[in-house]
Scaffold this motif. Sequence first.
Motif, PDB file in Angstrom:
ATOM      1  N   GLN A 140      49.621 -11.785 -37.091  1.00 47.89           N
ATOM      2  CA  GLN A 140      49.190 -12.958 -37.851  1.00 47.89           C
ATOM      3  C   GLN A 140      47.672 -13.103 -37.822  1.00 47.89           C
ATOM      4  N   TRP A 141      47.083 -12.768 -36.682  1.00 42.79           N
ATOM      5  CA  TRP A 141      45.617 -12.829 -36.568  1.00 42.79           C
ATOM      6  C   TRP A 141      44.960 -11.838 -37.516  1.00 42.79           C
ATOM      7  N   ILE A 142      45.528 -10.628 -37.610  1.00 41.73           N
ATOM      8  CA  ILE A 142      44.987  -9.622 -38.529  1.00 41.73           C
ATOM      9  C   ILE A 142      45.065 -10.126 -39.967  1.00 41.73           C
ATOM     10  N   ALA A 143      46.214 -10.726 -40.333  1.00 40.35           N
ATOM     11  CA  ALA A 143      46.375 -11.231 -41.700  1.00 40.35           C
ATOM     12  C   ALA A 143      45.412 -12.376 -41.982  1.00 40.35           C
ATOM     13  N   LEU A 166      57.412 -11.310 -29.519  1.00 41.55           N
ATOM     14  CA  LEU A 166      57.219 -12.702 -29.941  1.00 41.55           C
ATOM     15  C   LEU A 166      55.879 -13.263 -29.514  1.00 41.55           C
ATOM     16  N   LEU A 167      55.439 -12.921 -28.310  1.00 41.53           N
ATOM     17  CA  LEU A 167      54.249 -13.557 -27.739  1.00 41.53           C
ATOM     18  C   LEU A 167      52.966 -12.759 -27.925  1.00 41.53           C
ATOM     19  N   ILE A 168      53.088 -11.459 -28.207  1.00 41.65           N
ATOM     20  CA  ILE A 168      51.885 -10.633 -28.346  1.00 41.65           C
ATOM     21  C   ILE A 168      51.795  -9.992 -29.734  1.00 41.65           C
ATOM     22  N   VAL A 169      52.841  -9.242 -30.127  1.00 40.08           N
ATOM     23  CA  VAL A 169      52.774  -8.488 -31.381  1.00 40.08           C
ATOM     24  C   VAL A 169      52.710  -9.424 -32.587  1.00 40.08           C
ATOM     25  N   LYS A 170      53.588 -10.418 -32.642  1.00 42.38           N
ATOM     26  CA  LYS A 170      53.620 -11.336 -33.789  1.00 42.38           C
ATOM     27  C   LYS A 170      52.313 -12.131 -33.930  1.00 42.38           C
ATOM     28  N   PRO A 171      51.780 -12.751 -32.871  1.00 41.02           N
ATOM     29  CA  PRO A 171      50.479 -13.438 -33.020  1.00 41.02           C
ATOM     30  C   PRO A 171      49.340 -12.492 -33.401  1.00 41.02           C
ATOM     31  N   ALA A 172      49.375 -11.260 -32.868  1.00 38.71           N
ATOM     32  CA  ALA A 172      48.318 -10.300 -33.212  1.00 38.71           C
ATOM     33  C   ALA A 172      48.382  -9.930 -34.687  1.00 38.71           C
TER      34      ALA A 172
END
Length: 810
Positions: free
Chosen positions: A275-278, A267-273
Amino acid sequence: MNDSSALAPAAWPSLEEAELCYGAAFFNISSNGIFEQYETPSVMFGYALPLLEMQIMIIFICIVLCNLFLKCIGIPQFVSHMLAGFVLGPQLIDLREFSKDRLSLDVPGHVALDGVARLGLVMFTFLMGVKTNKRAAFHIGKRTVWIAVSSFLVTMISGLAFRNFRLDKIDPHYMSLRLAPTERTVIVSVQALTLLPVVTHLFFFLKYLKIPNSELGRLAISIAAVNDFVAFFSLLAMTYIGTYRYISPRTANRDLLATIVLVLVILLIVKPAAQWIADNTPEGNPVRKIYLYATIMTAIAASIYPSVFNQIHVLGALLVGLSIPDGPPLGSALEAKFESLVANVLFPISIAVMTMKGDVLKVVIEFDDITFNILLLGFTLVVKWIGYFVPCLIFKLPTRESVILATMMNYKGFVDLCFFEAAEKKMNLSKATYTFLMLYVLLNAGILPTIVKALYDPKRKYIGYVKRNVMHLKSTSDFKILTCLHKPDNISGSISLLQLLSSPLNNETKDRGLIVITALHLVKLAGRTFPILIPHDKRSKLRLLKNSYIQTMMLAFTEFQQENLASTTVNSFTAYSHENLMDQDICNLALDHLTSMIIVPSGRKWSHDGLYESDDYMIRQVNACLLDRAPCSIGVLNHRGYRKSNKKRTTNTINVGVIFIGGKDDREAVSLAKWMRQNSRVRLTVTRFLSGQEPDKSKNWDYLVDDEILNDLKNTYSTVESFVYTEKLVEGGPAVATAVRFLADGNDLMIVGRDHEAHLIDFSGLEEWMELPELGVIGDLLASKDLRTRVSVLVVQQQQQRGYISVTCQ
């Protein structure tokens, strides 16, 4: 010993000597190929890679042979994967036991095959999570929660109520009395749930029914998402209690903490990362390969992590997949790169290997011992179906849809096999029960999709729908239009047409309703199982507005609304969808917005000089499907651009011509022209084609209605200078073509009906040469590549009659 003999590989021992001399030192990856010193052909299977290749080849031969027979009766290929596993299991060929004898006793011969199978399940579960429509899955309302939770609780409570029944009758040689309740708990728990990846996989089998983007499909996805949450916490609780009681409290607390850490990291690392790539991938550019590989490695690592802490290994891959933004750019790139390999190679191997571990002979031998388990499974199946069906009726779903939903939510698939395999490894399931449960999944996966296909009718939702067309629209009602845009080229044509339909309110039109426009931007989808509809308003995500085309569309329609502020309202949407589902998205939006007319581009592209450039066959196919099932009237616009520039409102006169032959479509075209006539810039000419042979009016109801419509039109506008009504005598196809070309030369826009009464005009010679059959004979002539004029044409089809209730639009 010479050098050559020193470099030569050691002779491979015979199989009879295996128990004496096999050791980890003999575990080699690959052979020396043609330079191998063969003592026996079986020496090749002493190497891991040749053995793995042979195993995979045998598995796929069995799958193909099974599928040859099953696909003829519409059975999903998933069933072929399972049947191949049963064929290669201990009851027949026993591929795993054959493999085990070929490598060292320290390292089983099927370890490589098991590794490939596990990788396939991880990757497939991950991709199912990536392709899931997160908006639909997590659009959870009161109805969704009640249906999901009530069915789960009813099934669990009913099943567990019989958990301790006849425990004293269990044979101790079959299973100890301490483990028997646990076995029954596993059966009831897995039976009570239908998980999101399983429903996603079911929709893949039924993709031609276009269920995913229907209201029923969205509800099924939302219910499965709630089931996922329930399953996650139930699995966590049961694992914790079991570990606490049978291993140690310290281990139970450790495993629970490790699972919480996994969820927090995602939730705190993989998901934001992700979203950042997208967000930081430029529009139209591919995602960098390093990001794709890093995402895959994260999914694999997340699947290894739970298995260390006594959780099912696919859990981590599913959570990572759900954290990836679906669709372009990242979700699409992941599917494009890995979908073929995973779905066509790794996943079949995974299912076959899991099924190989079953033993049908055990079911026969221990049938008396598992009889109660079979009855318990059947009982929970019926209870679960009722547990879905009754709440659906309570929430006023139609009976047919309730039956379909209850049937779909009883589907079992690959995730259930994973649960059964994990339980069998922990000795919570006997081999006989494990095999029977696999047979149950096999029958379930073969029968339930067939039932759904028989029950579900994509067109049924439109039956009983009220009349939504221009002809039956009251003058004081709002005129609701859905205009569809596929490409930037479609914007100018759509705006130009809408400008003619809108006009400032005056004394003549002060009581007229508003023009309510819904602009739908359609994007061809890659990398997503489920379509998604995105509304554009002040709450729209910033990353969506970075798309230059979406910005252009929104700016164009915002400017159009500002120019017509008193008489027009505009809402904008973007639909990401597969091309074979676009017509369903358009129809659903038209139903939701009570649309009277859908306007779509024809798919034919013209240069700025009005010359033909190309045809878009995907758009034409979408139009053909729409014309067959649209829940309201539909207009297909072939826009060539007007002779004069009319991007903004000016005093330039637009000549609009209507060709009237007869029939409901022509009456709809005249009704639409009457709305345009209220625009002071429009000069309207209605031309009626006559064949010279007047039909018997007493026997032809349509002809009487045609006369009534035209008489009303002439009486209303008889004193208006900008209105002209003429009649033209045409006999035969060549005369029709000549008359149409003559009218095209004098007009900027032609409005024609798609179909006409066949007996009114002779079209001989024209129907055989149509380039665009979806436009009808007259529309095809006006959109012809050979027509040297800048006239645009709007081909109108009135709402199709499919048993509609006779209610006029309000």
